[in-house]
Design an enzyme around this catalytic site. Sequence first.
Site, PDB file in Angstrom:
ATOM      1  N   GLU A  29      -1.766  -1.974  -8.486  1.00 44.91           N
ATOM      2  CA  GLU A  29      -3.156  -1.942  -7.958  1.00 44.91           C
ATOM      3  C   GLU A  29      -3.643  -1.157  -6.962  1.00 44.91           C
ATOM      4  O   GLU A  29      -3.014  -0.072  -7.137  1.00 44.91           O
ATOM      5  CB  GLU A  29      -2.379  -3.517  -7.386  1.00 44.91           C
ATOM      6  CG  GLU A  29      -1.134  -3.312  -6.302  1.00 44.91           C
ATOM      7  CD  GLU A  29      -2.101  -2.431  -5.054  1.00 44.91           C
ATOM      8  OE1 GLU A  29      -3.316  -2.828  -3.981  1.00 44.91           O
ATOM      9  OE2 GLU A  29      -1.431  -1.974  -4.160  1.00 44.91           O
ATOM     10  N   SER A  42       0.903  -1.033  -0.443  1.00 48.86           N
ATOM     11  CA  SER A  42       0.261  -0.233  -0.237  1.00 48.86           C
ATOM     12  C   SER A  42       1.291   1.427  -0.869  1.00 48.86           C
ATOM     13  O   SER A  42       1.511   1.345  -0.621  1.00 48.86           O
ATOM     14  CB  SER A  42      -1.098  -0.134   0.881  1.00 48.86           C
ATOM     15  OG  SER A  42      -1.766   1.205   0.818  1.00 48.86           O
ATOM     16  N   HIS A  48      -4.488  -5.201  -2.105  1.00 49.40           N
ATOM     17  CA  HIS A  48      -5.229  -4.951  -0.786  1.00 49.40           C
ATOM     18  C   HIS A  48      -5.861  -6.844  -0.062  1.00 49.40           C
ATOM     19  O   HIS A  48      -5.902  -6.571   0.860  1.00 49.40           O
ATOM     20  CB  HIS A  48      -5.827  -4.147  -0.195  1.00 49.40           C
ATOM     21  CG  HIS A  48      -4.869  -3.177  -0.413  1.00 49.40           C
ATOM     22  ND1 HIS A  48      -4.349  -2.193  -1.675  1.00 49.40           N
ATOM     23  CD2 HIS A  48      -4.821  -1.873   0.384  1.00 49.40           C
ATOM     24  CE1 HIS A  48      -3.068  -1.634  -1.473  1.00 49.40           C
ATOM     25  NE2 HIS A  48      -3.601  -0.867  -0.478  1.00 49.40           N
TER      26      HIS A  48
END
Length: 276
Positions: free
Chosen positions: A192, A103, A259
Amino acid sequence: MKTVGIVACSNGQKMELKKQNEELVNYLESIGNKVILSNCIYEKDGVFSGSGKERAAELMRMFNNPDIEEIYDISGGDVANQILDDLDYAAIKNSKAIFWGYSDLTTIINAIYSQTGKCSVLYQVRHLVCGGCAEKQRYRFENRKELFNPAFVLVQGKSMEGVVVGGNIRCFLKLSGTKYFPDLKGKLLLLESYGGEVPQMTTYLAQLKQIGAFEQVKGILLGTFTKMEENKCQPDIVTLVKEFAGERIPVAKTREIGHGSDSKAIIIGERLVVSN
């Protein structure tokens, strides 16, 4: 016995996660690791677990410890790029320690690669104790071959080969225009996302096009786009990427990077081959 470190270079952890984090430490110790904790893990001042300089110093304490082999960042959020100017990249390059995070830690992972050529791992070790797939994740973590083999399906083109850069699309673009943004020439660009739907992805893909990313990379790897996929957004991410990147670039998709609590790991800075 292997020595590992745990840090939180992005947003500080909320105190209600302390028990879960202690479970992570107990698990890591149970499989033969000695665990060293950062002094900047939990929120102290709003979202911050320490100043940027303090969090950078704690990360460097891990990299400078000759016993530490792996450094696991358990955070996420928004503020990881605050520490980039205070890292000692020469020391990081000479350290045997490998950084793990996902992230918002995309910023640190790609800065490490751009400044040192060193690989890092895009993966969240908190999935070893939370999210509903802990047992599966522990098996993979202890059997690394199972952890580092995400399955990609080509949705455009027949093959691609190159060094992987990128990660979370929003966080990766924080590096745009800085010295920490990696050279994209000949690379495979991994993208992503957790949040964001069609308007946000359109903005990010437009920016990538405007900085010439799609003219330089040799392929695009797409992980999961959680909110888009949950809400069955149209156009979907593959359609959007093809629109911005064109028909020339090979594109591959996987459901095993992102995630999700069942996500596998991928090494940023390592060469990858994807083919039919």
